[in-house]
Write a protein that holds these residues in place. Structure first.
Motif, PDB file in Angstrom:
ATOM      1  N   ILE A 137      35.041  56.069  42.640  1.00 54.08           N
ATOM      2  CA  ILE A 137      35.309  54.746  42.090  1.00 54.08           C
ATOM      3  C   ILE A 137      34.479  53.701  42.806  1.00 54.08           C
ATOM      4  O   ILE A 137      34.293  53.759  44.027  1.00 54.08           O
ATOM      5  N   LYS A 138      33.982  52.755  42.044  1.00 54.59           N
ATOM      6  CA  LYS A 138      33.319  51.569  42.580  1.00 54.59           C
ATOM      7  C   LYS A 138      33.861  50.394  41.779  1.00 54.59           C
ATOM      8  O   LYS A 138      33.848  50.426  40.543  1.00 54.59           O
ATOM      9  N   SER A 139      34.347  49.364  42.484  1.00 55.74           N
ATOM     10  CA  SER A 139      35.007  48.289  41.760  1.00 55.74           C
ATOM     11  C   SER A 139      34.898  46.959  42.492  1.00 55.74           C
ATOM     12  O   SER A 139      34.630  46.905  43.698  1.00 55.74           O
ATOM     13  N   TRP A 140      35.090  45.893  41.711  1.00 56.96           N
ATOM     14  CA  TRP A 140      35.249  44.540  42.233  1.00 56.96           C
ATOM     15  C   TRP A 140      36.470  43.925  41.570  1.00 56.96           C
ATOM     16  O   TRP A 140      36.684  44.076  40.361  1.00 56.96           O
ATOM     17  N   THR A 141      37.281  43.257  42.374  1.00 59.28           N
ATOM     18  CA  THR A 141      38.439  42.540  41.859  1.00 59.28           C
ATOM     19  C   THR A 141      38.404  41.131  42.419  1.00 59.28           C
ATOM     20  O   THR A 141      38.274  40.942  43.637  1.00 59.28           O
ATOM     21  N   GLY A 142      38.514  40.150  41.558  1.00 55.81           N
ATOM     22  CA  GLY A 142      38.514  38.761  41.979  1.00 55.81           C
ATOM     23  C   GLY A 142      39.718  38.026  41.423  1.00 55.81           C
ATOM     24  O   GLY A 142      40.183  38.311  40.308  1.00 55.81           O
ATOM     25  N   GLU A 143      40.218  37.071  42.220  1.00 57.79           N
ATOM     26  CA  GLU A 143      41.381  36.312  41.778  1.00 57.79           C
ATOM     27  C   GLU A 143      41.299  34.899  42.331  1.00 57.79           C
ATOM     28  O   GLU A 143      40.960  34.683  43.498  1.00 57.79           O
ATOM     29  N   LEU A 144      41.609  33.940  41.481  1.00 56.00           N
ATOM     30  CA  LEU A 144      41.708  32.540  41.879  1.00 56.00           C
ATOM     31  C   LEU A 144      43.093  32.084  41.439  1.00 56.00           C
ATOM     32  O   LEU A 144      43.373  31.996  40.241  1.00 56.00           O
ATOM     33  N   ILE A 145      43.980  31.825  42.433  1.00 56.93           N
ATOM     34  CA  ILE A 145      45.362  31.480  42.121  1.00 56.93           C
ATOM     35  C   ILE A 145      45.719  30.178  42.824  1.00 56.93           C
ATOM     36  O   ILE A 145      45.355  29.949  43.982  1.00 56.93           O
TER      37      ILE A 145
END
Length: 613
Positions: free
Chosen positions: A346-354
């Motif tokens: 697996i290769k992934s990016w997760t981004g969040e602006l809260i």
């Protein structure tokens, strides 16, 4: 004969009994010659025999000075004279110990003998007599609690009734000093926690009739004033706005004080991710009881934080992760998080602006992720973008959002691309004794979505999606614990409508059906495992600590079943079962399972950390 019950607890007893050691009972055996003052005292090993009922023998063996000193290392040598003094003090000390367990007419004798090997022996013979029982409880309440209850205030009347009915020592029960102390402490803590933090006992008396073996309890509680909540005073802020902390409160000025209100408020502040410590306390000054200030003390985390991690999972293999968090990007009241994961599968990016908390405990949310996942002979490349709001209360977490999804699947059967735009609502309910290490309670997770999809090989069109998961934890007694998990999902759409793979279902893996590799259970299409439109799995497990000396290390036995399919009539459960180890670490449970999958006829190792909601 009537006399007051001793107020002495076991912890204080060890100090109080030391004074008894200098007293000699008439008739005690002191004939053994004392060592000469001019010579060094010789070590005089001895043995203690306590003859008493089994439930009292351990008490006397643990706390009698005579018994404790016989094997004490590196102590001053005990000569014959010191042994005589300890033996003489033992009966009085034993009677005091027995009184803490409700035996007020005990007969105790200490006799010195010589064993067959020539070693001195002190035999302590105990006849505890009948145990005293509680015959009467007189519990009165004074102060504002009584005044309000007499005026028919519902909350005050309910609390007064709860204090009286909840008093744990009832007539007919045996009297024990530890239970007496615990009952007083617990009752006082309840009164203080439910609006009366200045509550105090004005009288607590246990009147003992040793001849009749009876105890009468008399208690008087002065509640003091009913405290009402006043203004919130926040201390320790440097980077973040005070409104961020204030909006997490769920009480209004003038509301009666309740300890749980403040503890819940404190927990929400701690979970916010902006502070490494937070305390919420009521100002106990009686002068301000009508509007008691609530003091909030926080210590802020740094504005930015980077974390590098290395790990391995049976689902996706070894991996390296890099996570960066900015708690106030560009001076805005938001938190930005980016996480990159690099692994063999697996290769992934997760981004969040809260956002920081808004009114009603809501927070605005902007998030996205991109992922390349290999499972078996298949490679899935996907990304999502969502915009919505989330609310996290004490037990309920809800999120509603719009999401754009893209997925491309490459396998021996070909390549498929699909996109979808959906409206979503997620709801989680938790009722657990512990979030990190639950043993009692349950969680419910529900997800719903409705939208329209576009597909490269099937028709475009509308669809709906539903998913549910229920997890139950129950103690079974004698250090046995059980857990049960049920989950199901379904796509509601025409068979001709293509839906993105990320919204379809598969089974298998650490948190699904153990004994099978991750995402390897699903319908076969041209001989290749694919994602299905319906899914159901279940798991049952019992576990217990391996030993009393290692309470955090458990063993477990489990059975899992489930599968995914395109129609419910085609769903055939695949079974997996096996044994596992559990380490209940302070940061969550570590699970190592060895499971046998019936369909594949192989044993598989599963490794996971944490629990899923």
């Amino acid at each position: 004969m009537t006399r007051a019950a001793p107020a002495l607890l076991l912890a204080g007893l060890l100090c109080g009994c030391a004074a008894l050691q200098g007293e000699h009972e008439p008739g005690a055996d002191t004939a053994a010659p004392a060592a000469s003052a001019a010579s060094s005292p010789a070590r005089a090993p001895y043995r203690v025999e306590v003859i008493a009922p089994e439930q009292l023998r351990a008490l006397l063996t643990d706390y009698l000075d005579l018994a404790r000193f016989q094997n004490a290392p590196d102590t001053e040598a005990i000569d014959a004279g010191e042994l005589a003094r300890l033996a003489a003090a033992a009966p009085a000390q034993a009677r005091t110990l027995l009184e803490t367990e409700g035996y007020f007419a005990a007969q105790v004798q200490a006799t010195r003998l010589t064993g067959s090997d020539g070693q001195p022996v002190v035999r302590v013979l105990v006849d505890p007599g009948p145990r005293s029982v509680i015959t009467q409880v007189d519990f009165t309440v004074d102060g504002e609690l009584q005044t309000l209850a007499d005026k028919l205030d519902e909350d005050a009347a309910a609390l007064r009734t709860s204090l009286r009915r909840g008093w744990p020592l009832r007539p007919g029960e045996p009297f024990r000093q530890a239970a007496w102390a615990s009952a007083k402490t617990g009752t006082l803590a309840q009164a203080r926690a439910e609006g009366y933090p200045a509550a105090a006992w004005t009288q607590t008396q246990a009147q003992v009739d040793a001849e009749q073996h009876q105890v009468a309890l008399t208690l008087a509680l002065d509640s003091g004033a009913l405290y009402r909540l006043g203004e919130i005073r926040v201390e320790g802020l440097e980077r973040y706005d005070e409104s961020t902390v204030r909006r997490l409160s769920t009480f209004a000025a003038g509301q009666p004080y309740n300890e749980k209100l403040l503890l819940d408020y404190q927990e929400r502040i701690q979970k916010l991710g902006l502070f490494d410590s937070a305390t919420v306390e009521l100002d106990p000054d009686p002068k301000t009881s009508a509007a008691a200030p609530v003091r909030v003390r926080v210590h802020e985390l740094t504005s930015q934080q980077a974390t590098v991690g290395v790990g391995i999972s049976a689902n996706t293999g070894p991996r390296v992760t890099l996570e960066h968090r900015h708690r106030r990007p560009f001076g805005m009241n938001w938190v930005a998080t980016n996480k990159f994961e690099f692994g063999s599968l697996i290769k992934s990016w997760t981004g969040e602006l809260i956002s920081h908390p808004l009114e009603g405990l809501y927070r605005n949310l902007l998030a996205g992720n991109a992922e390349r996942l290999r499972s078996g002979e298949e490679i899935r490349t996907s990304w999502t973008a969502r915009l919505g709001r989330t609310q996290d209360t004490q037990r309920i977490e809800r999120t509603y959002f719009a999401e754009l999804t893209h997925a491309r699947v490459d396998n021996p059967a070909g390549r498929t691309r699909s996109e979808a735009l959906t409206a979503n609502y997620h709801w989680i309910y938790r009722d657990l004794d512990s979030i990190l290490l639950p043993t009692d309670g349950y969680t419910v997770s529900l997800q719903s979505a409705a939208g329209r999809s576009r597909n490269s090989t099937l028709d475009n069109g509308p669809f709906g999606r539903g998913y549910g998961r229920y997890t139950l934890y129950r103690p079974l007694g004698r250090a046995w614990y059980a857990s049960l998990r049920l989950e199901a999902g379904q796509i509601i759409a025409s068979d001709a409508v293509g839906v993105p793979d990320t919204l379809l279902f598969r089974a298998g893996g650490d948190d699904s059906v153990r004994g099978y590799a991750y995402r390897t259970l699903g319908p076969l299409v041209d001989g290749v495992v694919s994602s299905g439109r319906v899914m159901a799995t279940g798991s049952a497990e019992i576990a217990r600590p391996i030993s009393d000396s290692m309470p955090s290390l458990w063993w477990a036995v489990f059975a899992d079943a489930g599968n995914a399919a395109n129609h419910w009539k085609d769903l055939a459960p695949a079974w997996g079962y096996g044994l596992g180890l559990r380490w209940r670490s302070p940061v969550g449970p570590l699970r190592v399972d060895l499971a046998y999958g019936e369909e594949v006829r192989k044993v598989r190792l599963h490794l996971s950390v944490g629990i899923a909601f």
